[in-house]
Structure formats: structure tokens, C-alpha cells
Design an enzyme around this catalytic site. Structure first.
Site, short mmCIF file in Angstrom:
data_model
loop_
_atom_site.label_atom_id
_atom_site.label_comp_id
_atom_site.label_asym_id
_atom_site.label_seq_id
_atom_site.Cartn_x
_atom_site.Cartn_y
_atom_site.Cartn_z
N GLY A 110 -5.28 43.20 -34.13
CA GLY A 110 -4.34 44.03 -32.64
C GLY A 110 -5.55 45.58 -31.99
O GLY A 110 -5.86 45.86 -32.89
N HIS A 138 3.76 47.14 -34.53
CA HIS A 138 2.79 47.92 -35.02
C HIS A 138 1.74 49.17 -34.06
O HIS A 138 1.65 50.12 -34.15
CB HIS A 138 2.17 47.60 -35.85
CG HIS A 138 1.16 48.32 -36.27
ND1 HIS A 138 0.51 48.76 -37.31
CD2 HIS A 138 -0.31 48.42 -36.16
CE1 HIS A 138 -0.87 49.77 -37.82
NE2 HIS A 138 -1.28 49.43 -36.83
N HIS A 189 2.04 52.82 -31.51
CA HIS A 189 0.42 54.13 -31.96
C HIS A 189 0.60 54.25 -30.22
O HIS A 189 0.17 55.67 -29.82
CB HIS A 189 -1.12 53.13 -31.30
CG HIS A 189 -1.19 52.73 -32.59
ND1 HIS A 189 -1.54 53.59 -33.23
CD2 HIS A 189 -1.77 51.43 -33.49
CE1 HIS A 189 -2.57 52.68 -34.45
NE2 HIS A 189 -2.51 51.42 -34.81
#
Length: 171
Positions: A45, A137, A141
Site C-alpha cells: 500500500g 494504515h 497517512h
């Protein structure tokens, strides 16, 4: 084109990303570059902020049963929002922006996410397990957060100690 990954402790990683307003060639180039970069760095990712672009853009590509990542299976998400989450699981996470460090993190086991694809088509996806972890996750960010912030104080100190040691070896 492979772009440089922004790494901890660069302050850019703390930036809150903005929504994409134009679904144009510039966005398509960013998405293509992010794919090239993620594959080159062996990631699953990548958020746009990790290549220095503060836009709500992320990609996810989980390996298949043959441990291969195929572009046709790539999830490209623009302006994603989690609309539901439940359950809990612990998963050993790593991050291209925090190289060489993995640690158990607690996340929701099940999520529903809404987003737009590269052409501005609205999508919705229900996710469990590793895919749900990857979404959460990468979405962290976009809000300027790193997985290390979710660690206990003891584990965070362990990370800081290992990070400082690694930096000394680089000099």
C-alpha cells in the site's frame, strides 16, 4: 516513474491531505507513479503523502495466492472515507516510510469504505482482515499519522531506540 519515498521523521508525513477535485491526467500520472514506486519498494500500500503529494489518494495491492501483485487487482482510492468499522485484530505492520521496523498494531477487523476511482466513479468496498488493516494504515497517512503512533509507550521507546541506532550506523 519511481518516486522517492518520504521517510520518518520528515514533517511532510504529518501533513493532512486534501481532497482531490480534478480527476485528470495529472491524477492518473500520480497513480501510475505510485504503483511503480510501491512495487519497486516491495510495498502492499502507498498513500500519496508518502511520495510528497498531500492529496487524499492511496493504492493497495495485496499479493495473490502466488505471492504476486497484479496491476489489474490494484485498488486505487481517491477521497476515501470509512463508513463503518467493527471488531478488532492485531496485525504486524510495517511501513515504507518507517523502513525496517515492524510491530503489532490493533485495528478494526471489519470496515466498509467508500471512495472514487481514477475516473471519478463512486465505489464501496467491504473489507476484513489484512485488507481492512491495509486500508486503515493507508488512510492514517492521509490524516498525517503513522502506525508507530498506535504503539504503547514501551514499544514506542523501543522503536525510537532502534531508529537512533540505525541512524548512527548510516553515518
Amino acid at each position: 516513474m519511481i518516486r522517492e519515498i518520504v521517510t520518518y521523521p520528515n514533517k511532510i508525513l504529518r501533513s493532512v491531505s486534501s481532497d482531490v477535485e480534478k480527476f485528470d491526467e495529472e491524477l492518473h500520472t500520480l497513480l501510475d507513479d505510485m504503483w511503480d514506486t510501491m512495487i519497486a519498494y516491495n510495498g502492499v500500500g502507498l498513500a500519496a503523502i508518502q511520495v510528497g503529494v498531500a492529496l487524499n489518494v492511496l493504492i493497495i495491492s495485496l499479493p495473490d495466492v502466488n505471492d504476486e501483485q497484479r496491476k489489474e487487482d490494484l485498488i486505487e482510492a481517491i477521497n476515501p472515507k470509512i463508513t463503518h468499522k467493527d471488531g478488532e485484530l492485531s496485525f504486524s505492520e510495517g511501513c515504507l516510510s518507517v523502513p525496517n521496523f515492524h510491530e503489532e498494531v490493533k485495528r478494526s477487523e471489519h470496515i466498509i469504505v467508500e471512495y472514487y476511482d481514477r475516473n471519478g466513479t463512486h465505489k464501496s468496498m467491504e473489507c476484513h482482515g489484512f485488507l481492512a488493516v491495509a486500508w486503515q494504515h493507508e488512510m492514517d497517512h492521509l490524516k498525517g499519522h503513522l502506525f508507530i503512533e498506535k504503539l504503547s509507550i514501551i514499544k514506542r521507546k523501543k522503536f525510537e531506540k532502534e531508529y537512533k541506532k540505525e541512524q548512527k550506523h548510516k553515518k
